[in-house]
Design an enzyme around this catalytic site. Structure first.
Site, PDB file in Angstrom:
ATOM      1  N   HIS A   1      -2.071   7.542   4.120  1.00  0.00           N
ATOM      2  CA  HIS A   1      -1.125   6.453   4.409  1.00  0.00           C
ATOM      3  C   HIS A   1       0.307   6.760   3.957  1.00  0.00           C
ATOM      4  CE1 HIS A   1      -0.373   1.821   4.637  1.00  0.00           C
ATOM      5  NE2 HIS A   1       0.003   2.469   5.735  1.00  0.00           N
TER       6      HIS A   1
ATOM      7  N   CYS B   1       0.771  -1.236   0.000  1.00  0.00           N
ATOM      8  CA  CYS B   1       0.000   0.000   0.000  1.00  0.00           C
ATOM      9  C   CYS B   1       0.805   1.291   0.000  1.00  0.00           C
ATOM     10  CB  CYS B   1      -0.942  -0.020   1.196  1.00  0.00           C
ATOM     11  SG  CYS B   1      -2.116   1.310   1.176  1.00  0.00           S
TER      12      CYS B   1
END
Length: 349
Positions: A199, A110
């Protein structure tokens, strides 16, 4: 005499318990090394972004919208022949532009993949090829507990390394010396926004507002609950039994998983995929008279599996509950994409 015998028995036991407690709660070696930006690159970035950009008055700057899905399979949408979930809005978007039949990611996990998207550079070039962690074992009790007592499924602890301490963790994120596409757009006079999952760091210097974005609505973590889990009859909550899912449900709307508008925490129970579409529409309306860059990294259909009943009801013939909720989440995503497209069309007319 009896007391003396009791002491002989009790004292060794107390000593053993004490030594065991000391061992279990003894801090694991931590690495206090702070990740520091490359000063030469940082200075070059500042100089470059401070340069005045020549403008051509006859050139109308196009608006830019980047939409990203999270953990979506290529064949989970009808565009590429998937049969499970019709995605007419995504298909229509492709029909009016260019479709790539083959795609290759620069990272399979990710945060590094997002770092590549934001910078247009390979993550290895600036040390972001690994997933940054928010939490590491702090002592032997935590380490051996996770290693031997807790079922972590396919997650495995590394050997006892020098884990980063709290100060080190605070320096994890997209290196400050890197230039993002939001930095470039802002340099060209664009209004910039990110609506969705970040993130890429959750401390000062790493927030979206520090990386070229004027506006942020979303969360910093790898995940968040789509809506707080309660007895809402409009929401289908589907749990998995694995370690990761339990962690996500337990930590979804706390800490860096909380929803924020810029730096303000928002206690919103509306379904997150729809809320991101709301925010995107509002940003487009606010910037109708100036060029804008809008980055919408949806977290759908990343876990946790939560969806509104109206999307769930679109798949009555799917008997597998897991698949039914997953397909419904993709359908909700497709609707949200359609709303953004409709807003753009309305602004053009």
């Amino acid at each position: 005499m009896a007391l003396s015998k009791a002491k002989k028995i009790i004292l060794p036991i107390v000593a053993i318990i004490f030594l065991l407690a000391v061992f279990l709660f003894w801090p694991i070696n931590t690495d206090g090394t702070l990740i520091k930006p490359d000063q030469k690159l940082l200075e070059g970035k500042k100089e470059f972004l401070a340069e005045k950009v020549p403008t051509e008055s006859s050139f109308k700057k196009p608006n830019i919208i980047i939409i990203l899905a999270d953990d979506l399979g290529k064949y989970d949408i009808s565009l590429y022949g998937g049969k499970s979930t019709p995605t007419p809005q995504i298909d229509s978007l492709a029909a009016s532009g260019v479709t790539f039949q083959d795609g290759y990611v620069s990272a399979s996990i990710c945060s590094p993949s997002r770092a590549g998207i934001l910078t247009g550079r390979y993550q290895e070039r600036f040390g972001h090829e690994f997933q940054p962690g928010d939490r590491y074992p702090k002592n032997n009790l935590e380490y051996y507990g996770f290693k031997y007592l807790i079922n972590t499924n396919n997650w495995r602890l590394n050997p006892k390394i020098n884990y980063p301490n709290e100060a080190s963790i605070a320096t994890q994120g997209l290196p400050q010396s890197e230039i993002t596409f939001a930095d470039l757009a802002k340099r060209e006079g664009y209004s910039t926004a990110i609506i969705g999952k970040w993130h890429l760091g959750h401390n000062k210097g790493f927030f979206p507002l520090d990386r070229g974005f004027d506006y942020h609505y979303g969360f910093y973590q790898a995940f968040s609950l789509y809506t707080p889990e309660d007895d809402n009859p409009d929401i289908i909550n589907h749990h998995h039994k694995d370690f990761t899912d339990k962690m996500i449900w337990g930590n979804g709307r706390v800490g860096i998983g909380q929803i924020r508008r810029n730096t303000t925490i928002i206690h919103n129970k509306a379904y997150l995929t729809e809320t991101f579409a709301d925010e995107a529409e509002a940003f487009i309306d606010r910037n109708k008279n100036k060029p804008f860059l809008l980055y919408v990294p949806f977290n759908a259909p990343h876990t946790p599996f939560q969806v509104r009943k109206k999307y769930y009801d679109r798949f009555p013939n799917v008997k597998d509950e897991n698949k039914r909720v997953y397909f419904a989440m993709i359908s909700a995503l497709d609707d949200a994409v359609g709303r953004i497209r409709a807003k753009v069309k309305k602004r053009r007319s």
